[in-house]
Design a protein around this motif. Sequence first.
Motif, short mmCIF file in Angstrom:
data_model
loop_
_atom_site.label_atom_id
_atom_site.label_comp_id
_atom_site.label_asym_id
_atom_site.label_seq_id
_atom_site.Cartn_x
_atom_site.Cartn_y
_atom_site.Cartn_z
N VAL A 31 13.54 3.37 -4.54
CA VAL A 31 12.87 2.94 -3.31
C VAL A 31 12.32 1.55 -3.55
O VAL A 31 11.45 1.36 -4.42
N ASP A 32 12.82 0.56 -2.81
CA ASP A 32 12.39 -0.82 -2.98
C ASP A 32 11.47 -1.20 -1.82
O ASP A 32 11.86 -1.13 -0.65
N LEU A 33 10.23 -1.59 -2.16
CA LEU A 33 9.24 -1.94 -1.15
C LEU A 33 8.93 -3.44 -1.27
O LEU A 33 8.42 -3.90 -2.29
N ALA A 34 9.22 -4.19 -0.22
CA ALA A 34 8.97 -5.63 -0.21
C ALA A 34 7.47 -5.89 -0.02
O ALA A 34 6.70 -4.99 0.36
N PRO A 35 7.02 -7.12 -0.24
CA PRO A 35 5.61 -7.44 -0.04
C PRO A 35 5.13 -7.10 1.37
O PRO A 35 5.86 -7.27 2.35
N GLY A 36 3.91 -6.58 1.44
CA GLY A 36 3.29 -6.25 2.72
C GLY A 36 3.66 -4.90 3.29
O GLY A 36 3.15 -4.52 4.35
N VAL A 37 4.49 -4.12 2.60
CA VAL A 37 4.87 -2.79 3.09
C VAL A 37 3.68 -1.84 2.95
O VAL A 37 2.92 -1.89 1.97
N SER A 38 3.54 -0.93 3.93
CA SER A 38 2.54 0.14 3.86
C SER A 38 3.24 1.48 4.06
O SER A 38 3.95 1.67 5.06
N VAL A 39 3.04 2.39 3.11
CA VAL A 39 3.57 3.75 3.19
C VAL A 39 2.35 4.68 3.25
O VAL A 39 1.60 4.80 2.28
N PHE A 40 2.17 5.33 4.39
CA PHE A 40 0.92 6.02 4.66
C PHE A 40 0.94 7.47 4.16
O PHE A 40 1.86 7.90 3.46
N ARG B 182 -4.42 -2.85 3.94
CA ARG B 182 -5.35 -3.55 3.06
C ARG B 182 -6.63 -2.75 2.86
O ARG B 182 -7.15 -2.62 1.74
N THR B 183 -7.13 -2.17 3.96
CA THR B 183 -8.36 -1.39 3.87
C THR B 183 -8.18 -0.17 2.98
O THR B 183 -9.02 0.12 2.09
N TYR B 184 -7.10 0.57 3.18
CA TYR B 184 -6.90 1.80 2.41
C TYR B 184 -6.54 1.53 0.95
O TYR B 184 -6.87 2.32 0.08
N ARG B 185 -5.87 0.41 0.70
CA ARG B 185 -5.57 0.07 -0.70
C ARG B 185 -6.88 -0.10 -1.48
O ARG B 185 -7.02 0.41 -2.60
N LYS B 186 -7.85 -0.79 -0.88
CA LYS B 186 -9.15 -0.98 -1.54
C LYS B 186 -9.91 0.33 -1.66
O LYS B 186 -10.47 0.65 -2.71
N ALA B 187 -9.95 1.12 -0.56
CA ALA B 187 -10.71 2.37 -0.59
C ALA B 187 -10.11 3.36 -1.57
O ALA B 187 -10.83 4.05 -2.32
N GLN B 188 -8.81 3.42 -1.63
CA GLN B 188 -8.13 4.35 -2.53
C GLN B 188 -8.35 3.95 -3.99
O GLN B 188 -8.59 4.80 -4.86
N PHE C 216 0.85 -1.19 0.00
CA PHE C 216 0.00 0.00 0.00
C PHE C 216 0.88 1.24 0.00
O PHE C 216 1.74 1.40 0.88
N VAL C 217 0.67 2.11 -0.98
CA VAL C 217 1.31 3.42 -1.01
C VAL C 217 0.20 4.45 -1.13
O VAL C 217 -0.57 4.46 -2.10
N ALA C 218 0.08 5.33 -0.15
CA ALA C 218 -0.97 6.35 -0.17
C ALA C 218 -0.78 7.29 -1.35
O ALA C 218 0.35 7.60 -1.75
N ARG C 219 -1.89 7.74 -1.89
CA ARG C 219 -1.82 8.63 -3.05
C ARG C 219 -1.28 10.01 -2.71
O ARG C 219 -0.91 10.77 -3.60
N THR C 220 -1.20 10.37 -1.44
CA THR C 220 -0.57 11.64 -1.06
C THR C 220 0.86 11.44 -0.57
O THR C 220 1.47 12.40 -0.07
N ALA C 221 1.40 10.23 -0.69
CA ALA C 221 2.81 10.00 -0.39
C ALA C 221 3.65 10.40 -1.60
O ALA C 221 3.17 10.47 -2.73
N ARG C 222 4.95 10.63 -1.35
CA ARG C 222 5.89 10.95 -2.43
C ARG C 222 7.09 10.03 -2.33
O ARG C 222 7.70 9.90 -1.26
N LEU C 223 7.41 9.38 -3.44
CA LEU C 223 8.56 8.49 -3.51
C LEU C 223 9.42 8.92 -4.69
O LEU C 223 8.91 9.07 -5.81
N ARG C 224 10.72 9.11 -4.43
CA ARG C 224 11.63 9.55 -5.49
C ARG C 224 12.91 8.75 -5.40
O ARG C 224 13.42 8.50 -4.31
N GLY C 225 13.44 8.36 -6.55
CA GLY C 225 14.66 7.59 -6.60
C GLY C 225 14.42 6.11 -6.37
O GLY C 225 13.29 5.64 -6.33
#
Length: 343
Positions: free
Chosen positions: A195-204, A329-335, A184-193
Amino acid sequence: MTPDLLLPYAGTEPVFATPPLWCGRGSTVIGRASLGAEAWLGDDTVIRGDGHDIIAGDRLRLGPRATLHIAQDKYPCILGDHVTVGRNAVVHACTIGDDCVIEADCVVLDGSVVEDGVLIEAGSIVYPRSTLAAGFAYAGSPAEPTRRLAPGELAARAARLLGESPAAPAPLLEAGEARDATVFVARTARLRGPVDLAPGVSVFFACDLAAEAGPIAIGPNVNVQDNSVLRTEGSGLVIERDTTLGHNVRVADGQIGPRSLIGIGAVLAPGTVVGEDVLVAAGAWTEPGQVLESGWLWGGRPARRLGPLDAGKREMMRRIVQQYAGYGRTYRKAQAALLPPAG
């Protein structure tokens, strides 16, 4: 105006007495949140009412990267009328009275009661279940009364906070970027460069992960909570599995071991190495290159060992990882339902 991102939680939508006067870029309001008239929400503010209520009175003012959150099924977050919260401050699962000013980089923790007409000065930490009496200025970690407030001081401090010019926010994460289906990566998060996210990671919400000077690698089931800022300066950052970064944490290059918890508002200086099964207290700071040995609670400025982790703290840390996996999981579906990626 409306926030950049409005999301329901468990079927409940946020409620506004009147449309906010201002909503900055990246502002997010979620779930069981009820705001009074004439709210003003700065860039990257997060109001997240999941698992309990957030209720704010009239003329709430939130500076950039301010966060309001709850303790699930335990404490709501209640704010009175005319409350001003400064840049990068966290108001967490507590009660704030009318006409209060909480300055930049403060943290107010669970179960605390701040009475009417209180000033909490920049960088202060209000420990859990504290009571701050009306009419005083408080400062320090833990926040202690320093003096009675002068007439007009609260209004002047609030005006100064509102007059601070926010930094220009970085570009948002590009829509449609491919990631593992369990991430899950929130739509108001910012990722640059890189960035490796393994399974199950949540970035709020409103997090800023900048790997332009060195890579960021985040292991399985890690949760990076609202408004945390991870910025590398060269060597890169590794965060190992089943670890929690609380709200408004700041981290540079270094390593964080598995099953650790970095508390709300903590700052890890460049080169910090956190062992496995470590709890860093809210608001703690490390020194450059500091090593936090495994199995201990660390706190203070700079951080020092406060005591070994007991079974209760270890269980709390494990429970937070599970809880945030559920949030993800909840926010991934809602988003996805509310804001499908642009084609």
